[in-house]
Design a protein around this motif. Structure first.
Motif, PDB file in Angstrom:
ATOM      1  N   ALA A  19       0.829  -1.211   0.000  1.00 17.00           N
ATOM      2  CA  ALA A  19       0.000   0.000   0.000  1.00 17.00           C
ATOM      3  C   ALA A  19       0.865   1.263   0.000  1.00 17.00           C
ATOM      4  N   VAL A  20       1.852   1.308   0.859  1.00 19.66           N
ATOM      5  CA  VAL A  20       2.709   2.495   0.956  1.00 19.66           C
ATOM      6  C   VAL A  20       3.531   2.684  -0.316  1.00 19.66           C
ATOM      7  N   THR A  21       4.005   1.600  -0.902  1.00 13.18           N
ATOM      8  CA  THR A  21       4.784   1.710  -2.138  1.00 13.18           C
ATOM      9  C   THR A  21       3.939   2.287  -3.270  1.00 13.18           C
ATOM     10  N   ILE A  22       2.720   1.775  -3.427  1.00 11.34           N
ATOM     11  CA  ILE A  22       1.835   2.297  -4.474  1.00 11.34           C
ATOM     12  C   ILE A  22       1.524   3.773  -4.227  1.00 11.34           C
ATOM     13  N   MET A  23       1.253   4.134  -2.968  1.00  6.43           N
ATOM     14  CA  MET A  23       0.926   5.527  -2.670  1.00  6.43           C
ATOM     15  C   MET A  23       2.126   6.444  -2.869  1.00  6.43           C
ATOM     16  N   LEU A  24       3.328   5.990  -2.532  1.00  7.80           N
ATOM     17  CA  LEU A  24       4.518   6.811  -2.767  1.00  7.80           C
ATOM     18  C   LEU A  24       4.743   7.051  -4.260  1.00  7.80           C
ATOM     19  N   ILE A  25       4.519   6.031  -5.053  1.00  9.96           N
ATOM     20  CA  ILE A  25       4.639   6.199  -6.511  1.00  9.96           C
ATOM     21  C   ILE A  25       3.602   7.206  -7.003  1.00  9.96           C
ATOM     22  N   GLY A  26       2.386   7.110  -6.492  1.00  9.44           N
ATOM     23  CA  GLY A  26       1.345   8.068  -6.872  1.00  9.44           C
ATOM     24  C   GLY A  26       1.709   9.494  -6.499  1.00  9.44           C
ATOM     25  N   PHE A  27       2.239   9.680  -5.289  1.00  8.15           N
ATOM     26  CA  PHE A  27       2.650  11.027  -4.867  1.00  8.15           C
ATOM     27  C   PHE A  27       3.805  11.555  -5.721  1.00  8.15           C
ATOM     28  N   ALA A  28       4.759  10.683  -6.039  1.00  8.02           N
ATOM     29  CA  ALA A  28       5.903  11.116  -6.851  1.00  8.02           C
ATOM     30  C   ALA A  28       5.454  11.540  -8.248  1.00  8.02           C
ATOM     31  N   ILE A  29       4.614  10.725  -8.860  1.00 11.80           N
ATOM     32  CA  ILE A  29       4.113  11.068 -10.193  1.00 11.80           C
ATOM     33  C   ILE A  29       3.267  12.336 -10.130  1.00 11.80           C
ATOM     34  N   GLY A  30       2.459  12.460  -9.097  1.00 13.40           N
ATOM     35  CA  GLY A  30       1.632  13.654  -8.933  1.00 13.40           C
ATOM     36  C   GLY A  30       2.456  14.918  -8.778  1.00 13.40           C
ATOM     37  N   THR A  31       3.579  14.800  -8.074  1.00 16.46           N
ATOM     38  CA  THR A  31       4.460  15.956  -7.899  1.00 16.46           C
ATOM     39  C   THR A  31       5.032  16.412  -9.241  1.00 16.46           C
ATOM     40  N   VAL A  32       5.438  15.453 -10.042  1.00 18.16           N
ATOM     41  CA  VAL A  32       5.986  15.797 -11.368  1.00 18.16           C
ATOM     42  C   VAL A  32       4.912  16.477 -12.220  1.00 18.16           C
ATOM     43  N   ILE A  44      -5.053  11.864 -11.948  1.00 18.08           N
ATOM     44  CA  ILE A  44      -4.762  10.440 -12.134  1.00 18.08           C
ATOM     45  C   ILE A  44      -3.861   9.946 -11.005  1.00 18.08           C
ATOM     46  N   SER A  45      -2.884  10.751 -10.619  1.00 18.76           N
ATOM     47  CA  SER A  45      -1.998  10.396  -9.515  1.00 18.76           C
ATOM     48  C   SER A  45      -2.757  10.307  -8.200  1.00 18.76           C
ATOM     49  N   ALA A  46      -3.713  11.193  -8.005  1.00 22.52           N
ATOM     50  CA  ALA A  46      -4.540  11.128  -6.799  1.00 22.52           C
ATOM     51  C   ALA A  46      -5.333   9.820  -6.777  1.00 22.52           C
ATOM     52  N   ALA A  47      -5.796   9.390  -7.945  1.00 22.65           N
ATOM     53  CA  ALA A  47      -6.514   8.118  -8.032  1.00 22.65           C
ATOM     54  C   ALA A  47      -5.584   6.951  -7.703  1.00 22.65           C
ATOM     55  N   ILE A  48      -4.323   7.039  -8.114  1.00 22.22           N
ATOM     56  CA  ILE A  48      -3.345   5.993  -7.794  1.00 22.22           C
ATOM     57  C   ILE A  48      -3.143   5.902  -6.287  1.00 22.22           C
ATOM     58  N   VAL A  49      -3.101   7.042  -5.611  1.00 22.66           N
ATOM     59  CA  VAL A  49      -2.953   7.046  -4.156  1.00 22.66           C
ATOM     60  C   VAL A  49      -4.152   6.359  -3.500  1.00 22.66           C
ATOM     61  N   VAL A  50      -5.339   6.653  -3.964  1.00 24.97           N
ATOM     62  CA  VAL A  50      -6.548   6.023  -3.410  1.00 24.97           C
ATOM     63  C   VAL A  50      -6.525   4.516  -3.693  1.00 24.97           C
ATOM     64  N   ILE A  51      -6.107   4.130  -4.899  1.00 22.82           N
ATOM     65  CA  ILE A  51      -6.005   2.710  -5.237  1.00 22.82           C
ATOM     66  C   ILE A  51      -5.002   2.011  -4.312  1.00 22.82           C
ATOM     67  N   GLY A  52      -3.916   2.685  -3.964  1.00 27.82           N
ATOM     68  CA  GLY A  52      -2.941   2.113  -3.034  1.00 27.82           C
ATOM     69  C   GLY A  52      -3.547   1.845  -1.669  1.00 27.82           C
ATOM     70  N   ALA A  53      -4.332   2.789  -1.177  1.00 29.07           N
ATOM     71  CA  ALA A  53      -4.980   2.602   0.127  1.00 29.07           C
ATOM     72  C   ALA A  53      -5.975   1.443   0.081  1.00 29.07           C
ATOM     73  N   ILE A  54      -6.741   1.377  -0.991  1.00 33.32           N
ATOM     74  CA  ILE A  54      -7.711   0.281  -1.139  1.00 33.32           C
ATOM     75  C   ILE A  54      -6.985  -1.060  -1.245  1.00 33.32           C
ATOM     76  N   THR A  55      -5.875  -1.088  -1.970  1.00 33.14           N
ATOM     77  CA  THR A  55      -5.091  -2.313  -2.102  1.00 33.14           C
ATOM     78  C   THR A  55      -4.608  -2.802  -0.740  1.00 33.14           C
ATOM     79  N   GLY A  56      -4.161  -1.885   0.108  1.00 33.96           N
ATOM     80  CA  GLY A  56      -3.715  -2.264   1.443  1.00 33.96           C
ATOM     81  C   GLY A  56      -4.825  -2.889   2.268  1.00 33.96           C
ATOM     82  N   VAL A  57      -6.008  -2.314   2.199  1.00 29.82           N
ATOM     83  CA  VAL A  57      -7.154  -2.857   2.939  1.00 29.82           C
ATOM     84  C   VAL A  57      -7.526  -4.240   2.408  1.00 29.82           C
ATOM     85  N   VAL A  58      -7.551  -4.382   1.084  1.00 30.93           N
ATOM     86  CA  VAL A  58      -7.909  -5.667   0.478  1.00 30.93           C
ATOM     87  C   VAL A  58      -6.885  -6.742   0.859  1.00 30.93           C
ATOM     88  N   LEU A  59      -5.605  -6.415   0.789  1.00 31.74           N
ATOM     89  CA  LEU A  59      -4.580  -7.386   1.164  1.00 31.74           C
ATOM     90  C   LEU A  59      -4.650  -7.750   2.649  1.00 31.74           C
TER      91      LEU A  59
END
Length: 76
Positions: A19-32, A44-59
């Motif tokens: 979850a944290v890895t996906i969200m960090l990638i989303g934040f990095a891409i969003g910053t660029v 789109i990057s904000a959506a990636i961050v949300v997907i990361g959080a959902i992935t963590g809950v699902v896992l």
């Protein structure tokens, strides 16, 4: 005699790491995209961050969380 503090295992599970890895990638891409003034990319990057959080809950619910049956803690 004191009791040792029980370690709840904050962040020491595959669910948390993924979850944290996906969200960090989303934040990095969003910053660029933010620096390039590309609002679509930022959203789109904000959506990636949300997907990361959902992935963590699902896992975690799939058993890869701290107290899940598929998680094997490692000694420190």
């Amino acid at each position: 005699m004191t009791n040792p503090i029980a370690d709840p295992g904050h962040g020491h599970s595959p669910a948390a790491w993924v979850a944290v890895t996906i969200m960090l990638i989303g934040f990095a891409i969003g910053t660029v995209f933010f620096c390039l003034e590309q609002s679509t990319g930022v959203w789109i990057s904000a959506a990636i961050v949300v997907i990361g959080a959902i992935t963590g809950v699902v896992l975690a619910k799939a058993g890869y969380g701290v107290k899940g049956p598929k998680y094997a803690p490692k000694a420190h």
